[in-house]
Design an enzyme around this catalytic site. Sequence first.
Site, PDB file in Angstrom:
ATOM      1  N   ASP A 170     -30.230 -15.870  72.228  1.00 26.26           N
ATOM      2  CA  ASP A 170     -29.206 -15.650  71.209  1.00 26.26           C
ATOM      3  C   ASP A 170     -29.198 -14.161  70.855  1.00 26.26           C
ATOM      4  O   ASP A 170     -30.163 -13.637  70.307  1.00 26.26           O
ATOM      5  CB  ASP A 170     -29.548 -16.510  69.988  1.00 26.26           C
ATOM      6  CG  ASP A 170     -28.531 -16.386  68.866  1.00 26.26           C
ATOM      7  OD1 ASP A 170     -27.584 -15.585  69.000  1.00 26.26           O
ATOM      8  OD2 ASP A 170     -28.692 -17.085  67.851  1.00 26.26           O
ATOM      9  N   GLU A 208     -34.332 -15.739  70.192  1.00 31.05           N
ATOM     10  CA  GLU A 208     -33.373 -14.732  69.761  1.00 31.05           C
ATOM     11  C   GLU A 208     -33.848 -13.398  70.326  1.00 31.05           C
ATOM     12  O   GLU A 208     -35.052 -13.171  70.454  1.00 31.05           O
ATOM     13  CB  GLU A 208     -33.301 -14.655  68.236  1.00 31.05           C
ATOM     14  CG  GLU A 208     -32.796 -15.923  67.573  1.00 31.05           C
ATOM     15  CD  GLU A 208     -32.817 -15.841  66.058  1.00 31.05           C
ATOM     16  OE1 GLU A 208     -32.447 -14.772  65.514  1.00 31.05           O
ATOM     17  OE2 GLU A 208     -33.213 -16.828  65.421  1.00 31.05           O
ATOM     18  N   SER A 259     -33.308 -12.261  62.847  1.00 34.61           N
ATOM     19  CA  SER A 259     -32.447 -11.878  61.730  1.00 34.61           C
ATOM     20  C   SER A 259     -33.182 -11.638  60.425  1.00 34.61           C
ATOM     21  O   SER A 259     -32.654 -10.958  59.546  1.00 34.61           O
ATOM     22  CB  SER A 259     -31.384 -12.958  61.515  1.00 34.61           C
ATOM     23  OG  SER A 259     -31.984 -14.204  61.201  1.00 34.61           O
ATOM     24  N   HIS A 266     -27.630 -10.792  66.553  1.00 32.78           N
ATOM     25  CA  HIS A 266     -27.775  -9.548  65.796  1.00 32.78           C
ATOM     26  C   HIS A 266     -27.910  -8.327  66.687  1.00 32.78           C
ATOM     27  O   HIS A 266     -28.083  -7.202  66.186  1.00 32.78           O
ATOM     28  CB  HIS A 266     -28.972  -9.651  64.857  1.00 32.78           C
ATOM     29  CG  HIS A 266     -28.757 -10.628  63.745  1.00 32.78           C
ATOM     30  ND1 HIS A 266     -28.959 -11.981  63.902  1.00 32.78           N
ATOM     31  CD2 HIS A 266     -28.317 -10.463  62.475  1.00 32.78           C
ATOM     32  CE1 HIS A 266     -28.674 -12.603  62.774  1.00 32.78           C
ATOM     33  NE2 HIS A 266     -28.272 -11.718  61.900  1.00 32.78           N
ATOM     34  N   LYS A 321     -20.702 -10.664  63.441  1.00 31.16           N
ATOM     35  CA  LYS A 321     -21.642  -9.674  62.934  1.00 31.16           C
ATOM     36  C   LYS A 321     -21.153  -8.280  63.336  1.00 31.16           C
ATOM     37  O   LYS A 321     -20.193  -7.789  62.772  1.00 31.16           O
ATOM     38  CB  LYS A 321     -23.054 -10.021  63.394  1.00 31.16           C
ATOM     39  CG  LYS A 321     -23.503 -11.379  62.823  1.00 31.16           C
ATOM     40  CD  LYS A 321     -24.879 -11.784  63.243  1.00 31.16           C
ATOM     41  CE  LYS A 321     -25.352 -13.026  62.492  1.00 31.16           C
ATOM     42  NZ  LYS A 321     -24.524 -14.219  62.703  1.00 31.16           N
ATOM     43  N   ASN A 343     -23.816  -8.414  57.713  1.00 34.07           N
ATOM     44  CA  ASN A 343     -24.107  -8.214  59.135  1.00 34.07           C
ATOM     45  C   ASN A 343     -23.000  -7.425  59.827  1.00 34.07           C
ATOM     46  O   ASN A 343     -22.920  -7.412  61.066  1.00 34.07           O
ATOM     47  CB  ASN A 343     -24.290  -9.562  59.828  1.00 34.07           C
ATOM     48  CG  ASN A 343     -25.497 -10.309  59.313  1.00 34.07           C
ATOM     49  OD1 ASN A 343     -26.557  -9.724  59.117  1.00 34.07           O
ATOM     50  ND2 ASN A 343     -25.348 -11.604  59.080  1.00 34.07           N
ATOM     51  N   HIS A 365     -33.546 -19.471  64.826  1.00 37.09           N
ATOM     52  CA  HIS A 365     -32.598 -19.745  63.750  1.00 37.09           C
ATOM     53  C   HIS A 365     -32.494 -21.232  63.412  1.00 37.09           C
ATOM     54  O   HIS A 365     -32.746 -22.095  64.253  1.00 37.09           O
ATOM     55  CB  HIS A 365     -31.220 -19.212  64.150  1.00 37.09           C
ATOM     56  CG  HIS A 365     -30.245 -19.129  63.029  1.00 37.09           C
ATOM     57  ND1 HIS A 365     -29.337 -20.127  62.767  1.00 37.09           N
ATOM     58  CD2 HIS A 365     -30.044 -18.173  62.091  1.00 37.09           C
ATOM     59  CE1 HIS A 365     -28.601 -19.781  61.715  1.00 37.09           C
ATOM     60  NE2 HIS A 365     -29.010 -18.600  61.290  1.00 37.09           N
TER      61      HIS A 365
END
Length: 376
Positions: free
Chosen positions: A197, A168, A172, A200, A230, A35, A122
């Site tokens: 979140d 998110e 991911s 990423h 990340k 990542n 997640h």
Amino acid sequence: MRSSADLFAAQLSALQSRGRLRRLVPRTGLDFASNDFLGLANDSVIAQAVADAVSRGVPVGSGGSRLLRGNAPEHEELELQASTYFGSEAALYFANGFAANMALLACLPQRGDLIVADALIHASAHDGIRQSKAAHVFAAHNDPNAFADAIAQWRTGGGTGRVWIAIETLYSMDGDIAPVAALAEIAVQHDAILLFDEAHATGVFGPGGRGIAAALEGQGNVVSLHTCGKALGVEGALVCGPRSVVDWLVNRARPFIFSTAPSPLMAVAVGAALRRIEGADDLRSDLLALRDRAAEAICAPLGLPEPESQILPVIIGEDKRTMVVAAALQAAGFDVRGIRPPTVAPGTSRLRISLTLNIGLADVDALGLELREAMA
């Protein structure tokens, strides 16, 4: 009586037979797995900031939890920097994103509240939800109507507490982007709190790498999470939101209260990484070029949709075949990992191709050729 050495032998053997046994392996080959999207894990500017901190006596260890003697000036300086950078009233630095995400869902929603979470959120959020005293429901992935319907149904059934929408911004394992604007509007309509979140997306999307939902930061009904391990290339996680939320976490979030504070040196590194990504439009442009090349060299030949982000899932379905294809790519010098249940749903085992600035355009072309051969 069975020996302790054989305690889990049968279960491990069952995982092996199903193609789901996990092992730690050294990192070799071209990086299509990490990542480290902007290639900052070995950045000389960040490394120099840490070296300078060491030379002026910043300690390696914190010596305790933040509520004991572990609260270093570097932690507080980072939190002030982060709140200013992301545009929130306050920020709190956690040792890692998993602990932060779990803390948010376990600690903030109260008994009588409702958590509506995306079905693909997640594992850390799932763990937090299980610890929460609030009711919860999982809404269909990236479907704003499913979120709205879940809230309406709960209200119709007598629910009177506060609603928390947990998502998110960039998922991911699928690499797709959430309908943030629509979900933010639903949060306003239902007087809900939006927890998002950006793990990423931080560093990669938004002005100065502030994330996909950067325009929402600072609003009273928004709490955000920015992972530092990340695209920032360092370690830890920053929760950003209203001061009352941060103060509540300090008082009630067990993963924060009972954990040794992160190294003050890592707080310095995160601060340097934030400064680094703010002016890194060139790196973001280079990453976008890799994504566009992957669309041509990988997705189009395999009949896959164009990627929305730097994460490309190649869904194979069957666990063992996924790992066979991944092994073939690894043997050819491409570090591509297979992802299996329970990380993803049964029947959706996949290769997770992660584009990072640790590789170049020619490497993407080469992976595309090798992948087509391995899949044949």
